[in-house]
Design a protein around this motif. Structure first.
Motif, mmCIF file in Angstrom:
data_model
loop_
_atom_site.group_PDB
_atom_site.id
_atom_site.type_symbol
_atom_site.label_atom_id
_atom_site.label_comp_id
_atom_site.label_asym_id
_atom_site.label_seq_id
_atom_site.Cartn_x
_atom_site.Cartn_y
_atom_site.Cartn_z
ATOM 1 N N ASP A 1 -4.354 -6.928 0.066
ATOM 2 C CA ASP A 1 -4.483 -7.536 1.390
ATOM 3 C C ASP A 1 -4.716 -6.505 2.486
ATOM 4 O OD1 ASP A 1 -4.284 -10.149 0.577
ATOM 5 O OD2 ASP A 1 -2.130 -10.324 0.954
ATOM 6 N N ASP A 2 -4.470 -5.219 2.204
ATOM 7 C CA ASP A 2 -4.603 -4.197 3.247
ATOM 8 C C ASP A 2 -4.890 -2.846 2.600
ATOM 9 O OD1 ASP A 2 -4.217 -2.301 5.320
ATOM 10 O OD2 ASP A 2 -2.806 -3.611 6.352
ATOM 11 N N VAL A 3 -6.132 -2.397 2.682
ATOM 12 C CA VAL A 3 -6.494 -1.118 2.059
ATOM 13 C C VAL A 3 -5.881 0.064 2.808
ATOM 14 C CG1 VAL A 3 -8.640 -2.004 1.068
ATOM 15 C CG2 VAL A 3 -8.674 -0.971 3.352
ATOM 16 N N TYR A 4 -5.582 -0.118 4.082
ATOM 17 C CA TYR A 4 -5.025 0.976 4.879
ATOM 18 C C TYR A 4 -3.573 1.260 4.473
ATOM 19 C CZ TYR A 4 -9.205 0.089 7.635
ATOM 20 O OH TYR A 4 -10.510 -0.084 8.024
ATOM 21 N N LYS A 5 -2.774 0.216 4.346
ATOM 22 C CA LYS A 5 -1.394 0.400 3.889
ATOM 23 C C LYS A 5 -1.363 0.873 2.437
ATOM 24 C CE LYS A 5 1.450 -2.590 6.810
ATOM 25 N NZ LYS A 5 2.408 -3.726 6.801
ATOM 26 N N THR A 6 -2.309 0.376 1.649
ATOM 27 C CA THR A 6 -2.392 0.808 0.255
ATOM 28 C C THR A 6 -2.603 2.310 0.168
ATOM 29 O OG1 THR A 6 -3.214 -1.325 -0.552
ATOM 30 C CG2 THR A 6 -3.750 0.619 -1.861
ATOM 31 N N ALA A 7 -3.489 2.832 0.999
ATOM 32 C CA ALA A 7 -3.745 4.276 1.002
ATOM 33 C C ALA A 7 -2.495 5.059 1.400
ATOM 34 C CB ALA A 7 -4.900 4.600 1.949
ATOM 35 N N GLU A 8 -1.730 4.538 2.359
ATOM 36 C CA GLU A 8 -0.482 5.196 2.764
ATOM 37 C C GLU A 8 0.482 5.291 1.581
ATOM 38 O OE1 GLU A 8 1.454 3.524 6.157
ATOM 39 O OE2 GLU A 8 -0.429 3.183 7.229
ATOM 40 N N ALA A 9 0.610 4.195 0.843
ATOM 41 C CA ALA A 9 1.530 4.169 -0.295
ATOM 42 C C ALA A 9 1.082 5.131 -1.389
ATOM 43 C CB ALA A 9 1.632 2.745 -0.847
ATOM 44 N N ILE A 10 -0.206 5.184 -1.640
ATOM 45 C CA ILE A 10 -0.732 6.076 -2.676
ATOM 46 C C ILE A 10 -0.430 7.531 -2.329
ATOM 47 C CG2 ILE A 10 -2.871 6.964 -3.695
ATOM 48 C CD1 ILE A 10 -3.929 4.019 -3.426
ATOM 49 N N LYS A 11 -0.638 7.897 -1.071
ATOM 50 C CA LYS A 11 -0.339 9.266 -0.639
ATOM 51 C C LYS A 11 1.152 9.556 -0.755
ATOM 52 C CE LYS A 11 -4.111 9.437 2.773
ATOM 53 N NZ LYS A 11 -4.420 9.473 4.228
ATOM 54 N N LEU A 12 1.968 8.600 -0.341
ATOM 55 C CA LEU A 12 3.416 8.787 -0.323
ATOM 56 C C LEU A 12 3.988 8.983 -1.717
ATOM 57 C CD1 LEU A 12 6.060 8.775 1.332
ATOM 58 C CD2 LEU A 12 6.105 6.291 1.051
ATOM 59 N N PHE A 13 3.420 8.282 -2.702
ATOM 60 C CA PHE A 13 4.003 8.299 -4.037
ATOM 61 C C PHE A 13 3.228 9.157 -5.040
ATOM 62 C CE2 PHE A 13 5.518 4.149 -2.283
ATOM 63 C CZ PHE A 13 6.846 4.540 -2.143
ATOM 64 N N GLY A 14 2.470 10.124 -4.542
ATOM 65 C CA GLY A 14 1.927 11.150 -5.428
ATOM 66 C C GLY A 14 0.483 11.020 -5.838
ATOM 67 N N GLY A 15 -0.256 10.069 -5.272
ATOM 68 C CA GLY A 15 -1.667 9.935 -5.594
ATOM 69 C C GLY A 15 -2.543 10.718 -4.631
ATOM 70 N N LYS A 16 -3.812 10.811 -4.956
ATOM 71 C CA LYS A 16 -4.772 11.528 -4.117
ATOM 72 C C LYS A 16 -5.863 10.567 -3.664
ATOM 73 C CE LYS A 16 -8.081 15.378 -4.164
ATOM 74 N NZ LYS A 16 -8.703 16.438 -5.002
ATOM 75 N N ILE A 17 -6.047 10.457 -2.366
ATOM 76 C CA ILE A 17 -7.094 9.592 -1.830
ATOM 77 C C ILE A 17 -8.432 10.330 -1.906
ATOM 78 C CG2 ILE A 17 -7.962 8.405 0.223
ATOM 79 C CD1 ILE A 17 -5.575 7.047 -1.029
#
Length: 352
Positions: A298-314
């Protein structure tokens, strides 16, 4: 008799001489002592003491500020984690490259019973996509094949495992694959230590498919298997950043591997990501054939925040794609596997 008052310079009190307590704080002790000796507090304790007191107060302020910042960060993380868990997510399609689009479409439709859902050609970018599956894209997990003009071969690598397809009769499907000239790499039979009948085949490009004998299911295209170098790390990432649920794990010490099934619902109704850890193997060659999984959000912007926070790379910051305005964000997991998140509303608009 003359009363002799000692000089302030001859008195060298230390803060350690006084016990600071609610009953006798340091400030009260210093005032009483200064009155008795007829000297000022600044003379009594000296400039160094005042500096120490000021520094202590300042440190307390910094500590309180730091604690408040940590609490605020923790609350923000909890809020984001809860949002991820409640986000409306679904595995939309899996993307990979093939060397002959028409040949692959024919194999999937004639041997595996898939339907060609749609095609799109992008001549300015020199590639063509074909979407195949067992039902419409708005409610089913499907395959997105990519053909790049003039490229007829790809390296699958050792990290990609297989796709899973649930069928009513594994033996009949294998017979059909053989009749059409397909390759069978494991004949039908029960899985070791279990009762489920399975078989393995390869498509014309060398992608492996596991055929699983099951009853009727809403999602026949049911698995994507990828190998990872640290299973616990991968599970944690997909739980927190992707909002997936750990459905089950199975350890096979005889063959030295462990698997974890993760997804957005039970295996008999939803597609799952099968993560495989082979004992002692920490990294894999990913080749250039397999591309990514696409997931709705529902929100790609919040999704990107979560990915960065939990160890992923955008790898692609959230925002609309040029030309079609569909909002997406792309990322890599800790093992380097790519995923793309697609705005749910924009995705449905694409299908109109």
């Amino acid at each position: 008799m003359m009363k002799i008052v000692p000089m302030a310079s001859s008195i060298k009190p230390s803060l350690t001489c006084f016990s600071a307590s609610p009953r006798f704080p340091v400030s009260l002790l210093s005032r009483n002592l200064s009155r008795t000796l007829h000297v000022s507090q600044s003379q009594l304790f000296g400039l160094n003491t005042h500096k120490l007191l000021r520094t202590s107060v300042k440190c307390l302020g910094v500590a309180e500020s730091g604690n408040a910042a940590q609490a605020s960060t923790a609350n923000a993380q909890d809020d984001l984690l809860n949002w991820v868990k409640n986000d409306k997510r679904r595995m939309l399609h899996v993307v990979y490259r093939v060397g002959d689009l028409d040949r692959t479409i024919k194999f999937y439709t004639e041997c595996l019973g898939m339907k060609l859902l749609r095609k799109r050609d992008i001549p300015e970018e020199k590639y063509t996509n074909a979407f195949l599956g067992y039902g419409p894209e708005d409610s089913h997990f499907v395959i997105e094949l990519t053909y790049n003009y003039g490229v007829d071969k790809y390296d699958i690598g050792g990290g990609f495992g297989h796709f899973g397809i649930a069928v009513d009769d594994v033996s009949k499907t294998v017979e059909l694959v053989k009749a059409k000239g397909g390759k069978v790499t494991r004949e039908p039979g029960p899985v070791k230590g279990g009762k489920t009948v399975i078989a393995f085949i390869e498509d014309p490009d060398g992608y492996k498919f596991e055929l699983l004998e099951r009853g009727p299911t809403p999602e026949p295209l049911c698995q994507v298997m990828l190998r990872v170098g640290d299973l616990d790390r991968a599970i944690k990432f997909y739980e927190k950043a992707f909002g997936m649920e750990l459905l089950r794990t199975r350890d096979n010490p005889e063959y030295k591997y462990t698997i974890a099934m993760m997804g957005y619902g039970p295996e008999d109704k939803f597609p799952v990501l099968e993560l495989t850890y082979n004992y002692g193997v920490t990294e894999y060659d990913k080749g250039n054939a397999y591309a990514q999984i696409a997931i709705g959000t529902d929100d790609v912007y919040k999704t990107a925040e979560a990915i960065k926070l939990f160890g992923g790379k955008i790898t692609r910051e959230p925002g609309p794609l040029p030309g079609i305005n569909t909002k997406i964000t792309a990322c890599l997991d800790p093992d380097g596997w790519k995923s793309v998140f697609v705005d749910n509303i924009d995705f449905f608009k694409e299908l109109e």
